[in-house]
Design a protein around this motif. Sequence first.
Motif, PDB file in Angstrom:
ATOM      1  N   LYS A  87       0.835  -1.218   0.000  1.00 25.37           N
ATOM      2  CA  LYS A  87       0.000   0.000   0.000  1.00 25.37           C
ATOM      3  C   LYS A  87       0.872   1.271   0.000  1.00 25.37           C
ATOM      4  O   LYS A  87       0.412   2.346   0.357  1.00 25.37           O
ATOM      5  N   LYS A  88       2.107   1.129  -0.374  1.00 29.76           N
ATOM      6  CA  LYS A  88       3.041   2.267  -0.352  1.00 29.76           C
ATOM      7  C   LYS A  88       2.496   3.426  -1.174  1.00 29.76           C
ATOM      8  O   LYS A  88       1.975   3.231  -2.273  1.00 29.76           O
ATOM      9  N   ARG A  89       2.614   4.635  -0.641  1.00 32.69           N
ATOM     10  CA  ARG A  89       2.042   5.814  -1.287  1.00 32.69           C
ATOM     11  C   ARG A  89       2.867   7.038  -0.930  1.00 32.69           C
ATOM     12  O   ARG A  89       3.755   6.964  -0.085  1.00 32.69           O
ATOM     13  N   LYS A  90       2.543   8.152  -1.543  1.00 30.98           N
ATOM     14  CA  LYS A  90       3.235   9.398  -1.199  1.00 30.98           C
ATOM     15  C   LYS A  90       2.669   9.930   0.127  1.00 30.98           C
ATOM     16  O   LYS A  90       1.464   9.790   0.371  1.00 30.98           O
ATOM     17  N   ILE A  91       3.517  10.514   0.941  1.00 31.67           N
ATOM     18  CA  ILE A  91       3.054  11.125   2.187  1.00 31.67           C
ATOM     19  C   ILE A  91       2.035  12.209   1.862  1.00 31.67           C
ATOM     20  O   ILE A  91       2.253  13.026   0.946  1.00 31.67           O
ATOM     21  N   GLU A  92       0.935  12.199   2.604  1.00 30.25           N
ATOM     22  CA  GLU A  92      -0.154  13.130   2.290  1.00 30.25           C
ATOM     23  C   GLU A  92       0.061  14.486   2.948  1.00 30.25           C
ATOM     24  O   GLU A  92      -0.604  14.839   3.926  1.00 30.25           O
ATOM     25  N   ALA A  93       1.015  15.223   2.411  1.00 27.58           N
ATOM     26  CA  ALA A  93       1.292  16.557   2.934  1.00 27.58           C
ATOM     27  C   ALA A  93       1.946  17.383   1.835  1.00 27.58           C
ATOM     28  O   ALA A  93       2.641  16.841   0.976  1.00 27.58           O
ATOM     29  N   GLU A  94       1.691  18.678   1.901  1.00 27.13           N
ATOM     30  CA  GLU A  94       2.320  19.570   0.925  1.00 27.13           C
ATOM     31  C   GLU A  94       3.239  20.527   1.689  1.00 27.13           C
ATOM     32  O   GLU A  94       2.832  21.105   2.696  1.00 27.13           O
ATOM     33  N   MET A  95       4.490  20.643   1.210  1.00 27.35           N
ATOM     34  CA  MET A  95       5.437  21.553   1.861  1.00 27.35           C
ATOM     35  C   MET A  95       5.430  22.875   1.089  1.00 27.35           C
ATOM     36  O   MET A  95       5.543  22.882  -0.134  1.00 27.35           O
ATOM     37  N   ILE A  96       5.337  23.953   1.843  1.00 24.75           N
ATOM     38  CA  ILE A  96       5.272  25.275   1.212  1.00 24.75           C
ATOM     39  C   ILE A  96       6.235  26.214   1.936  1.00 24.75           C
ATOM     40  O   ILE A  96       6.244  26.266   3.177  1.00 24.75           O
ATOM     41  N   ILE A  97       7.037  26.956   1.170  1.00 23.83           N
ATOM     42  CA  ILE A  97       7.950  27.923   1.786  1.00 23.83           C
ATOM     43  C   ILE A  97       7.195  29.240   1.991  1.00 23.83           C
ATOM     44  O   ILE A  97       6.639  29.804   1.039  1.00 23.83           O
ATOM     45  N   ASN A  98       7.179  29.691   3.224  1.00 16.72           N
ATOM     46  CA  ASN A  98       6.511  30.959   3.525  1.00 16.72           C
ATOM     47  C   ASN A  98       7.490  32.107   3.256  1.00 16.72           C
ATOM     48  O   ASN A  98       8.483  32.261   3.959  1.00 16.72           O
ATOM     49  N   GLY A 141       9.882  15.539   3.857  1.00 22.34           N
ATOM     50  CA  GLY A 141       9.965  16.352   5.070  1.00 22.34           C
ATOM     51  C   GLY A 141      11.361  16.687   5.557  1.00 22.34           C
ATOM     52  O   GLY A 141      11.506  17.373   6.563  1.00 22.34           O
ATOM     53  N   PHE A 142      12.395  16.237   4.848  1.00 18.35           N
ATOM     54  CA  PHE A 142      13.757  16.509   5.327  1.00 18.35           C
ATOM     55  C   PHE A 142      14.084  18.006   5.356  1.00 18.35           C
ATOM     56  O   PHE A 142      14.892  18.450   6.158  1.00 18.35           O
ATOM     57  N   CYS A 143      13.475  18.766   4.488  1.00 21.57           N
ATOM     58  CA  CYS A 143      13.777  20.207   4.443  1.00 21.57           C
ATOM     59  C   CYS A 143      13.213  20.959   5.655  1.00 21.57           C
ATOM     60  O   CYS A 143      13.711  22.016   6.017  1.00 21.57           O
ATOM     61  N   VAL A 144      12.192  20.407   6.272  1.00 19.84           N
ATOM     62  CA  VAL A 144      11.458  21.151   7.305  1.00 19.84           C
ATOM     63  C   VAL A 144      12.359  21.528   8.487  1.00 19.84           C
ATOM     64  O   VAL A 144      12.415  22.683   8.904  1.00 19.84           O
ATOM     65  N   SER A 145      13.105  20.548   9.018  1.00 20.32           N
ATOM     66  CA  SER A 145      13.862  20.817  10.253  1.00 20.32           C
ATOM     67  C   SER A 145      15.182  21.550   9.994  1.00 20.32           C
ATOM     68  O   SER A 145      15.776  22.080  10.936  1.00 20.32           O
ATOM     69  N   VAL A 146      15.644  21.588   8.746  1.00 15.96           N
ATOM     70  CA  VAL A 146      16.923  22.281   8.507  1.00 15.96           C
ATOM     71  C   VAL A 146      16.734  23.779   8.279  1.00 15.96           C
ATOM     72  O   VAL A 146      17.705  24.532   8.273  1.00 15.96           O
ATOM     73  N   CYS A 147      15.542  24.210   8.097  1.00 15.00           N
ATOM     74  CA  CYS A 147      15.308  25.643   7.850  1.00 15.00           C
ATOM     75  C   CYS A 147      15.532  26.439   9.139  1.00 15.00           C
ATOM     76  O   CYS A 147      14.886  26.171  10.154  1.00 15.00           O
ATOM     77  N   PRO A 148      16.454  27.411   9.108  1.00 11.55           N
ATOM     78  CA  PRO A 148      16.788  28.124  10.354  1.00 11.55           C
ATOM     79  C   PRO A 148      15.656  28.997  10.884  1.00 11.55           C
ATOM     80  O   PRO A 148      15.682  29.399  12.043  1.00 11.55           O
ATOM     81  N   THR A 149      14.678  29.282  10.047  1.00 13.61           N
ATOM     82  CA  THR A 149      13.599  30.174  10.520  1.00 13.61           C
ATOM     83  C   THR A 149      12.225  29.498  10.499  1.00 13.61           C
ATOM     84  O   THR A 149      11.193  30.189  10.540  1.00 13.61           O
ATOM     85  N   ASN A 150      12.223  28.172  10.388  1.00 14.93           N
ATOM     86  CA  ASN A 150      10.936  27.431  10.341  1.00 14.93           C
ATOM     87  C   ASN A 150      10.000  27.967   9.267  1.00 14.93           C
ATOM     88  O   ASN A 150       8.796  28.133   9.502  1.00 14.93           O
ATOM     89  N   ALA A 151      10.576  28.244   8.117  1.00 10.73           N
ATOM     90  CA  ALA A 151       9.776  28.862   7.050  1.00 10.73           C
ATOM     91  C   ALA A 151       9.025  27.847   6.189  1.00 10.73           C
ATOM     92  O   ALA A 151       8.197  28.229   5.369  1.00 10.73           O
ATOM     93  N   ILE A 152       9.356  26.556   6.373  1.00  8.93           N
ATOM     94  CA  ILE A 152       8.676  25.560   5.534  1.00  8.93           C
ATOM     95  C   ILE A 152       7.467  25.024   6.284  1.00  8.93           C
ATOM     96  O   ILE A 152       7.581  24.385   7.328  1.00  8.93           O
ATOM     97  N   GLU A 153       6.340  25.348   5.746  1.00  6.11           N
ATOM     98  CA  GLU A 153       5.082  24.983   6.405  1.00  6.11           C
ATOM     99  C   GLU A 153       4.485  23.740   5.759  1.00  6.11           C
ATOM    100  O   GLU A 153       4.696  23.484   4.576  1.00  6.11           O
ATOM    101  N   ILE A 154       3.773  22.991   6.577  1.00  8.18           N
ATOM    102  CA  ILE A 154       3.232  21.708   6.106  1.00  8.18           C
ATOM    103  C   ILE A 154       1.717  21.789   6.060  1.00  8.18           C
ATOM    104  O   ILE A 154       1.083  22.113   7.076  1.00  8.18           O
ATOM    105  N   LYS A 155       1.181  21.513   4.894  1.00  9.51           N
ATOM    106  CA  LYS A 155      -0.283  21.470   4.781  1.00  9.51           C
ATOM    107  C   LYS A 155      -0.670  19.988   4.636  1.00  9.51           C
ATOM    108  O   LYS A 155      -0.206  19.324   3.706  1.00  9.51           O
ATOM    109  N   THR A 156      -1.470  19.487   5.548  1.00  7.55           N
ATOM    110  CA  THR A 156      -1.885  18.082   5.405  1.00  7.55           C
ATOM    111  C   THR A 156      -3.014  17.991   4.392  1.00  7.55           C
ATOM    112  O   THR A 156      -3.849  18.882   4.289  1.00  7.55           O
ATOM    113  N   LEU A 157      -3.025  16.875   3.651  1.00 11.19           N
ATOM    114  CA  LEU A 157      -3.998  16.759   2.552  1.00 11.19           C
ATOM    115  C   LEU A 157      -5.103  15.773   2.916  1.00 11.19           C
ATOM    116  O   LEU A 157      -4.946  14.955   3.789  1.00 11.19           O
TER     117      LEU A 157
END
Length: 157
Positions: A87-98, A141-157
């Motif tokens: 049942k492997k699938r893409k993670i249901e989230a969209e990453m957006i840079i604020n 999601g690897f980009c999320v924690s490396v951003c020094p200003t928490n600018a990558i926001e996650i929208k769940t789908l």
Amino acid sequence: MINKSKRNFFRRVSSPLKSYIFPPYYEKKEDFLKCIECEDKDCLNACNEKIIVIENEMPIIKFDKSGCTYCDECAKVCKIGVLSIDKKRKIEAEMIINPKKCIAWNQTICFSCQDICQDNAIQYKGMFYPIIDENKCTSCGFCVSVCPTNAIEIKTL
Ligand code: SF4
Ligand code: SF4
Ligand code: SF4
């Protein structure tokens, strides 16, 4: 017949279900309601990235320290069959840079998110203005924690 503790459990978790990010090996989010029957929670320990936490008896992914490698390990150990490799699938989230929080949108050089992205999904215009190409992004999601200003926001789908 459904017992009282199960009934309370279903009531408590049915609304947050949509907002959770789950390990990407399931058919539908409601399947995780079966996790109440699972005492061992083997998926938690199987994850080498340590991104799974248990909330309301269910395995939830958090990207605040690392990301998902789609390694299949959580699916391999799930005895109840909530997670399975077929049942492997893409993670249901969209990453957006604020742009308001991102320093590269505010004329400071920063390539932290692009450097870690193995899928080459983050594009810059010259040195600045990074955006995530949703066609290339695997929502790992690897980009999320490396951003020094928490600018990558996650929208769940
Ligand atoms: S696929 Fe691998 S990295 Fe992703 S949640 Fe499962 S065990 Fe963790
Ligand atoms: S091992 Fe399977 S049944 Fe148990 S908590 Fe993880 S996903 Fe749910
Ligand atoms: S979530 Fe998308 S943009 Fe971020 S590192 Fe993963 S593939 Fe790249």
